[in-house]
Scaffold this active site. Structure first.
Site, PDB file in Angstrom:
ATOM      1  N   LEU A   1       0.877  -1.169   0.000  1.00 40.38           N
ATOM      2  CA  LEU A   1       0.000   0.000   0.000  1.00 40.38           C
ATOM      3  C   LEU A   1       0.911   1.215   0.000  1.00 40.38           C
ATOM      4  O   LEU A   1       1.844   1.270   0.800  1.00 40.38           O
ATOM      5  CB  LEU A   1      -0.839   0.032   1.275  1.00 40.38           C
ATOM      6  CG  LEU A   1      -2.159  -0.707   1.325  1.00 40.38           C
ATOM      7  CD1 LEU A   1      -2.732  -0.611   2.717  1.00 40.38           C
ATOM      8  CD2 LEU A   1      -3.131  -0.127   0.338  1.00 40.38           C
ATOM      9  N   ASP A   2       0.694   2.183  -0.854  1.00 35.20           N
ATOM     10  CA  ASP A   2       1.589   3.342  -0.818  1.00 35.20           C
ATOM     11  C   ASP A   2       1.221   4.265   0.337  1.00 35.20           C
ATOM     12  O   ASP A   2       0.207   4.079   1.009  1.00 35.20           O
ATOM     13  CB  ASP A   2       1.611   4.072  -2.172  1.00 35.20           C
ATOM     14  CG  ASP A   2       0.249   4.574  -2.577  1.00 35.20           C
ATOM     15  OD1 ASP A   2      -0.647   4.548  -1.729  1.00 35.20           O
ATOM     16  OD2 ASP A   2       0.087   4.994  -3.732  1.00 35.20           O
ATOM     17  N   ALA A   3       2.077   5.266   0.561  1.00 34.23           N
ATOM     18  CA  ALA A   3       1.928   6.087   1.774  1.00 34.23           C
ATOM     19  C   ALA A   3       0.602   6.837   1.777  1.00 34.23           C
ATOM     20  O   ALA A   3       0.007   7.053   2.831  1.00 34.23           O
ATOM     21  CB  ALA A   3       3.085   7.080   1.863  1.00 34.23           C
TER      22      ALA A   3
END
Lengths: 329, 402
Positions: free
Chosen positions: A101-103
């Site tokens: 999951l990206d930031a």
């Protein structure tokens, strides 16, 4: 491995899910979990100290009154094995991360400890679908499709109705359905293809571009709207782009204000641990739970019949994929 | 007794060492061991504790002779001890030394009493990456472990391992420990202190005494000094001038009274040890970027000194959220500066939860006022029950929707 720490570690091997808050990198989540686990495991009571035989000289009174030195064998704890000298038993753990999951986005993140990393590979190879809730906002376009990016364009959105939005979503879903058929490598005119498609268990063979298998609108209050997306092989960037394209199709523009993963294969939001629960007892419990649910799904898969319900799309995905993973293991 | 006879030669040499040091008979055992360890330690180099004579200061001639003679009998044919590869220029002095004290012959008879006292320990490895191999043989290390020093942490730091092995417990360590006890430290605090700062064992006692008396002359109470030393282990390794600089800086740049300066430094003694650049930078950030007035900065610094060493980026992010998103004015933030010391995640979660419940009201003039202190510093369970009047489960469910 007979030490309490070793036993604790073996209880911890497996898969579990955590809830990643938005604005935090997944690596930070992983590292925090690792540090918490290490702290918990190493605070288990140390094993009994190892004894070492030493010959100590002792002055004894001889029978004739003279003193003489003799050596007596005594067992003393070996200083080289003292916990302050050897350090903690576990210095690092193998903590693996499932689909990233990206930031910017938040939601469920699957983590694996120790031998659980093998299950993670199986989970990847079984091409499970994932659920997302995506928030969007009409009237703007930015360079990275999210609301934090640089503003490129402003548009009107008064003409958009729920009807029009749903028509566009249906069109996108149709196009993706077709892509799914081409990437699944089954002959379209065969009975097998019909059966798989009827069961809903078609999935792409090997690598494929991101494919949306389900798409619907949850809320629509212009300019805000939210979509529920089920997809395969996606990135969060792709979902933001999808929102952008929905805006373009509606003769307007839109940005993505939030991406939240609510399901990853067999893992649902109920199982996800929030930040305060990333401790050894809670994680151990979550891992036991996921193990037992996998065993159940494996035994259900061995039964000849499937109980199918047309409405329970989400549930069916969950059990099917769980079974597939468990069997390949 | 057979083993004792086997290494009679080595025993004889060690006896020679004790004779040189003219030690009394009862504690020969320990000192023989200590001497053996010491002769080794002379030549351990810095990171890997390898025996290399070029890197280490030259030991005195008599000691060097003993090193060689004492080590050779241990030497099994297979081991590659670097001592045997001694450069030739040393040999003339070696011969002279041999003339002065004739070596004991390996065939010399020794009495049973002497034979009993020979300790046949396995040979020490000439080089090692860990202090484990030397713990049971070195008096200093043994005592330090018993004191509560984490050797596994120290051996990872460069130069510390060889430094510890060179120390003599009676001469170097004992005096400093007693000094620290005099400063007011408890026994349980000594171990962690040395784990953090092993170099305090090499600092001269006069220097340590001078620094403590400097602090006392600045009217720090003895409890304050004790607290500072235990909280900031490196404090006593810095020169009086440096300490004076630090104190002067805080008094001048923050415009504090001497009493308040002492208070800040006692509460966060780390300020005295670190560099002043980040502190200056943070003060500028407060003044220019966040726009606080000087008296507000002063107030914040005295209430929460930790913001002076906080990460600049974190500070601005937190302030940005509190001021721009939650809409809280500077005066309120200055009144509750602990907001700046909390994780942004925690503030955001709680603010969004209160917003969802319709209780996010931070204006003290209106009813239903939630103070920033309540928002931030209460533990989760208390916050849920008292401020949000919800259950902890509700809050966790809410966290999963963010």
């Amino acid at each position: 491995m007979g030490t309490p720490a070793g036993r604790l570690y073996r209880r911890l091997e497996g898969l579990f899910a955590v809830y990643k808050p938005p604005g935090v990198h997944w690596k930070l989540v992983r590292d925090t979990v690792e540090t918490n686990l290490l702290k918990g495991i190493n605070s288990a009571p140390p094993p009994a100290p190892q004894l070492q035989v030493q010959f100590l000289p002792e002055r004894t009174e001889g029978p004739s009154g003279s003193t003489e030195l003799t050596l007596t064998a005594t067992c003393l704890p070996a200083l080289a094995e003292h916990p302050r000298v050897t350090g903690p038993r576990f210095r690092k753990l193998r903590v693996g991360v499932g689909h990233r999951l990206d930031a910017f986005s938040s939601g469920l993140l699957v983590l694996a400890v120790g031998q659980g990393n093998k299950l993670l590979t199986d989970l990847y190879n079984s091409h499970v679908t994932r659920d997302y809730t995506v928030e969007g906002e009409f009237g703007m376009a930015t360079d990275d499709f999210s609301n934090t990016g640089r503003l490129i364009e402003r548009t009107t959105y008064d003409h958009i109705t729920r009807d029009k939005l749903e028509r566009v979503l249906a069109m996108i879903q149709g196009a993706n359905q077709k892509a799914l058929l081409t990437y699944s490598n089954v002959d379209m005119s065969s009975q097998e293809a019909y059966e798989l498609a009827a069961k809903g268990s078609l999935y792409p063979q090997g690598k494929s571009p991101p494919i949306v298998t389900g798409l619907r609108c949850l809320h629509f209050e212009p300019p805000h709207f939210s979509l529920e997306i089920q997809c395969l092989h996606e990135t969060q960037r792709f979902l933001c782009r999808l929102v952008h394209e929905v805006g373009l199709e509606l003769r307007s523009t839109s940005v993505c204000t939030g991406v939240r993963r609510t399901r990853d294969g067999p893992f649902t939001l109920q199982m996800a641990l929030t930040r305060n629960h990333w401790t050894v007892p809670d994680i151990a419990q979550a891992i036991q739970q996921s193990r037992s649910s996998w065993r159940q799904s494996a035994s259900r898969a061995s039964l000849p019949q499937h109980t199918e319900s047309r409405g329970g799309e989400q549930g069916r995905h969950g059990t099917d994929e769980g079974a597939r993973v468990a069997m390949s293991d | 007794m057979a083993s004792a006879k086997l290494c009679r030669k080595c025993a004889g040499l060690l006896w020679g060492r004790t004779a040189l040091a003219s030690l009394s008979v009862p504690d020969t055992l320990l000192s023989v061991r200590a001497a053996a360890v010491q002769t080794h330690t002379q030549s351990w180099s810095f990171t890997t504790f390898r025996l290399s004579h070029s890197a280490s200061p030259e030991p005195p001639a008599a000691e060097r002779r003993l090193t060689e003679r004492g080590l050779l009998p241990y030497d099994s044919p297979g081991s590659n001890c670097t001592v045997t590869e001694r450069p030739s220029p040393d040999s003339p002095s070696l011969l002279e030394d041999l003339d002065i004290a004739p070596p004991l012959s390996p065939f010399e008879e020794i009495s049973d009493d002497e034979a009993v006292q020979i300790v046949a320990t396995p040979p020490l490895p000439p080089a090692s990456t860990s202090l484990r191999d030397y713990v049971s043989q070195s008096e200093t290390l043994t005592k330090l472990v018993q004191l509560g020093v984490d050797l596994f942490k120290l051996e990872q730091r460069p130069n510390v391992g060889s430094m510890l092995l060179r120390l003599d417990f009676q001469q170097d360590v004992q005096g400093r420990l007693l000094f620290l006890k005099d400063v007011g430290l408890q026994d349980s605090q000594l171990g962690p202190l040395i784990t953090h700062n092993p170099f305090i064992l090499t600092e001269s006692l006069e220097n340590l005494q001078a620094r403590v008396s400097y602090l006392k002359s600045k009217r720090f109470s003895s409890e304050a000094v004790c607290r500072m030393v235990s909280k900031a282990p490196y404090l006593l390794n810095f020169s009086v001038q440096r300490l004076d600089n630090r104190l002067g800086f805080f008094q001048k740049h923050l415009g504090l009274s001497p009493h308040k300066t002492r208070d800040i430094v006692t509460r966060l003694p780390r300020l005295m040890c670190g560099s002043l650049e980040p502190v200056k930078e943070n003060l500028k950030v407060f003044e220019l970027e966040l726009g606080f007035r000087p008296n507000e900065i002063q107030h914040i610094a005295t209430r929460i000194p930790k913001v002076l060493t906080a990460n600049k980026k974190r500070l601005t992010e937190t302030f940005d959220y509190v001021h721009n998103t939650m809409g809280i004015p500077h005066s309120l933030i200055a009144k509750f500066p602990q907001v700046l010391n909390v994780r942004l995640l925690r503030i955001r979660e709680r603010h969004r939860f209160l917003q969802y419940l319709g209780k996010a009201q931070y204006d003290p003039a209106q009813s239903g006022y939630v103070s920033l202190d309540q928002l931030v510093s209460l533990p989760d369970a208390v916050f849920c029950s008292e401020v949000a009047s919800a259950t902890l489960e509700d809050f966790e469910q809410f966290q999963k929707t963010l």
